[in-house]
Scaffold this motif. Sequence first.
Motif, short mmCIF file in Angstrom:
data_model
loop_
_atom_site.label_atom_id
_atom_site.label_comp_id
_atom_site.label_asym_id
_atom_site.label_seq_id
_atom_site.Cartn_x
_atom_site.Cartn_y
_atom_site.Cartn_z
N LEU A 158 0.83 -1.21 0.00
CA LEU A 158 0.00 0.00 0.00
C LEU A 158 0.86 1.26 0.00
O LEU A 158 0.47 2.28 -0.59
CB LEU A 158 -0.93 -0.01 1.21
N GLY A 159 2.02 1.20 0.65
CA GLY A 159 2.92 2.35 0.59
C GLY A 159 3.44 2.60 -0.82
O GLY A 159 3.50 3.76 -1.27
N GLU A 160 3.78 1.55 -1.53
CA GLU A 160 4.22 1.71 -2.92
C GLU A 160 3.07 2.22 -3.80
O GLU A 160 3.28 3.10 -4.67
CB GLU A 160 4.75 0.39 -3.45
N ALA A 161 1.86 1.68 -3.56
CA ALA A 161 0.72 2.15 -4.35
C ALA A 161 0.41 3.61 -4.05
O ALA A 161 0.08 4.39 -4.96
CB ALA A 161 -0.51 1.28 -4.04
N LEU A 162 0.52 4.02 -2.80
CA LEU A 162 0.28 5.41 -2.44
C LEU A 162 1.34 6.32 -3.05
O LEU A 162 1.02 7.43 -3.53
CB LEU A 162 0.26 5.56 -0.92
N ALA A 166 0.37 9.23 -5.51
CA ALA A 166 0.74 10.62 -5.22
C ALA A 166 1.57 11.20 -6.35
O ALA A 166 1.41 12.38 -6.72
CB ALA A 166 1.51 10.68 -3.90
N GLY A 167 2.47 10.40 -6.93
CA GLY A 167 3.26 10.89 -8.06
C GLY A 167 2.40 11.17 -9.27
O GLY A 167 2.59 12.19 -9.96
N GLN A 168 1.45 10.30 -9.55
CA GLN A 168 0.55 10.53 -10.68
C GLN A 168 -0.32 11.76 -10.45
O GLN A 168 -0.57 12.55 -11.39
CB GLN A 168 -0.33 9.30 -10.89
N ALA A 169 -0.80 11.94 -9.20
CA ALA A 169 -1.62 13.12 -8.91
C ALA A 169 -0.82 14.40 -9.09
O ALA A 169 -1.33 15.39 -9.64
CB ALA A 169 -2.17 13.02 -7.49
N ALA A 170 0.42 14.38 -8.64
CA ALA A 170 1.27 15.57 -8.83
C ALA A 170 1.53 15.83 -10.30
O ALA A 170 1.52 16.99 -10.76
CB ALA A 170 2.57 15.40 -8.07
N ASP A 171 1.75 14.79 -11.09
CA ASP A 171 2.00 14.95 -12.53
C ASP A 171 0.76 15.49 -13.25
O ASP A 171 0.85 16.41 -14.09
CB ASP A 171 2.42 13.61 -13.13
N ILE A 172 -0.41 14.94 -12.90
CA ILE A 172 -1.64 15.41 -13.54
C ILE A 172 -1.96 16.84 -13.12
O ILE A 172 -2.50 17.64 -13.89
CB ILE A 172 -2.80 14.46 -13.21
N GLU A 173 -1.61 17.20 -11.87
CA GLU A 173 -1.83 18.57 -11.42
C GLU A 173 -0.98 19.55 -12.24
O GLU A 173 -1.46 20.64 -12.62
CB GLU A 173 -1.47 18.68 -9.93
N VAL A 174 0.25 19.17 -12.52
CA VAL A 174 1.10 20.03 -13.36
C VAL A 174 0.53 20.12 -14.77
O VAL A 174 0.48 21.21 -15.38
CB VAL A 174 2.54 19.48 -13.36
N ARG A 175 0.07 19.01 -15.31
CA ARG A 175 -0.51 19.01 -16.65
C ARG A 175 -1.80 19.82 -16.70
O ARG A 175 -2.11 20.49 -17.70
CB ARG A 175 -0.77 17.58 -17.11
#
Length: 270
Positions: A158-162, A166-175
């Motif tokens: 679950l830590g790896e999935a989180l 979180a990385g995907q959310a940050a990337d989509i936020e930048v996009r």
Amino acid sequence: MRFAAALLALAAVAGAEPPRLVLTLAQAEAGALAASPALKAAGEEARAAGSRSWAAGAALLPRLSFEGAYRYQAEIPSIRLAPGAPPLQFGTHDGWSLGPQATWTAFDSFAGWEVWQAARAAARAKREALAGQRAALLLRTRSAYVGAHLGLEQTRLLGEALARAAGQAADIEVRFKTGAASRADALAARNEALSRAVLFRQARADLAGALRDLFALTGAGGGLDPALALGEGVRLPPDAAPPSLQVALDPVDAQLAALGTVAASPITGS
């Protein structure tokens, strides 16, 4: 200068490694057997029942005793065989007896035999109860050990999935800020990261409970705080609390080999 020293001290505390606990399955089983007061009480009861059985059997054997007595008599009757002759005493002042004595009950309607058989049966029952309690304790310890290992694996996954969410959310936020992604995509990614964060926190809480159960059975972990425990090498997601304890358990292959060995003799656990 004092402020700088305080900052350095805080940085040292923050960068300090958490305590590390290495606990094998064999150590957990040995600790549980040594720390269980119920098992110790059952062992004492079994030994007491065995002693009562020996005592009941000894009643069927001949009883050998050794007795001694001493007596001194101040006045002893005497007689004169002729006038003027010295008196002749009829005994001595000292009297004593010494020697062994054996007694044996030849027949008591088999009452002593029945008492002995009942004591032997009670001793066997206590030994069987002791073996049952030992087997139950080992089973609880193994279950708690496997549960703690499962909690470690769940927090790792679950830590790896989180971290990925979180990385995907940050990337989509930048996009989204650059116009390359929609607001719906940004909100969905953020919600996914939040849901993974909730699951990760719940997994850490479950792991803390599993470790406390294991510590209570084995007596391990004295003075350690498993509230935010993690396994070694776990990738912490952003904004996650640092671990309060690093736990290392046997790998899965070693656990399966050990449990496969004791499957043939579940009562003794050997």
